[in-house]
Write a protein that holds these residues in place. Structure first.
Motif, PDB file in Angstrom:
ATOM      1  N   SER A  71      10.103   0.746   9.033  1.00 14.29           N
ATOM      2  CA  SER A  71      10.946   1.941   9.128  1.00 14.29           C
ATOM      3  C   SER A  71      11.017   2.614   7.758  1.00 14.29           C
ATOM      4  N   ALA A  75      16.106   5.366   7.480  1.00  9.85           N
ATOM      5  CA  ALA A  75      16.449   4.973   8.850  1.00  9.85           C
ATOM      6  C   ALA A  75      17.710   4.099   8.884  1.00  9.85           C
ATOM      7  N   ARG A 141       6.558   8.379   7.380  1.00 11.31           N
ATOM      8  CA  ARG A 141       7.828   9.039   7.730  1.00 11.31           C
ATOM      9  C   ARG A 141       8.670   9.324   6.491  1.00 11.31           C
ATOM     10  N   ILE A 174       5.119  11.117  16.422  1.00  9.36           N
ATOM     11  CA  ILE A 174       5.591  11.430  15.076  1.00  9.36           C
ATOM     12  C   ILE A 174       5.829  12.924  14.896  1.00  9.36           C
ATOM     13  N   ASP A 177       9.447  13.830  15.179  1.00  8.22           N
ATOM     14  CA  ASP A 177      10.396  13.273  14.217  1.00  8.22           C
ATOM     15  C   ASP A 177      11.247  14.405  13.650  1.00  8.22           C
ATOM     16  N   GLY A 181       8.566  15.870  11.310  1.00 11.57           N
ATOM     17  CA  GLY A 181       7.701  16.187  12.442  1.00 11.57           C
ATOM     18  C   GLY A 181       6.759  17.357  12.205  1.00 11.57           C
TER      19      GLY A 181
END
Length: 271
Positions: A71, A75, A141, A174, A177, A181
């Protein structure tokens, strides 16, 4: 009359582990699974780092091993991606966890698969095999990834297509996101390869790099450019060592937290 001196008990030594609750478990195949854990409020890490996780034992030291956090740093929960080993001291037990169970998480994350260990560049290649995909789930991410690099390429090499865990996520999920994103949709490319059955990208990633197929498939000039390309490596020791040699052959220099470079690998896993 004899004075009796009271001996103060030593305070208990703080545990090096947080006790985390299992929130969910997903079994991808009979050999791969992922799980989510609650995150302590004071647990901080950089995207791409690893931490010791494990299970308590009866009357002894806990059974732990190093796992990359899958993660991102922001997160609310911690995610991990693991292989199942039937007779593995830890994974034989860990693969049986259920929501509500407790897993130990080390309080001191560390590692070199972080953006801080790389110098600036135009393209970031995240090359992984098997569960070596885990840190890329975190780095991909990370908002800074897209501000530092114009293109991000996530490679994942496995034996069979069914082992491409998170394939749907990288091919579309993804993009939804809420934080990165739009950037992922514009800048991220997912490049899976399969070694033991027919697939559109067949073979070991090192073979595809050597043949030039990797670069042609991505619309790039053949070879890594030290002025533009930055690389992270995670997965099997054979792949990491072989790819590192290839990168050095292109004139690229290994980096570290103390001295950022052109590529990084996790020596804690390589030995």
């Amino acid at each position: 009359m004899t004075d009796t001196l009271a001996v103060a008990e030593k305070p208990a030594k703080p545990s090096p582990y947080h006790e985390a609750e299992v929130l969910w478990v997903k079994h991808w195949t009979d050999q791969l699974f992922s799980f989510g854990l609650s995150r302590a409020e004071d647990f901080r890490f950089r995207s791409g780092e690893f931490v010791m996780i494990g299970l308590p034992t009866e009357g002894g030291k806990p059974l732990v091993r190093a796992y990359s956090v899958a993660s991102p740093f922001w997160a609310e929960e911690l995610e991990f991606f693991s292989i199942k080993v039937a007779d593995g001291p830890l994974t034989s037990r860990l693969q049986k966890i259920q929501p509500g169970d407790t897993v130990l998480v080390g309080k001191k994350p560390t590692g070199t698969l972080v953006l801080d260990a790389l110098t600036g560049g135009e393209r970031l290649h995240l090359i992984g095999t098997g569960t070596g995909l885990a840190p890329w789930l975190s780095v991909a991410r990370e908002p800074e990834t897209y501000s530092r690099f114009g293109r991000v390429i996530v490679t994942h090499t496995v034996r069979k297509a069914e082992d491409l865990a998170y394939r749907a996520f990288f091919e579309g999920g993804i993009h939804e996101d809420p934080l990165i994103g739009d950037e992922a949709r514009a800048q991220l490319t997912y490049y899976p390869t399969v070694t033991r059955e027919p697939f559109h990208n067949a073979g070991r990633i090192t073979d595809r790099i050597r043949s030039g197929d990797y670069f042609r498939d991505l619309g790039l000039e053949e070879g890594f450019d030290p002025a533009k390309d930055r690389v992270m490596l995670c997965g099997s020791m054979a792949m990491i060592k072989e790819t590192a040699e290839l990168l050095e052959g292109y004139g690229m220099r290994e980096g570290s937290n103390a001295e950022p470079g052109d590529f990084v690998l996790e020596r804690a896993f390589v030995g």
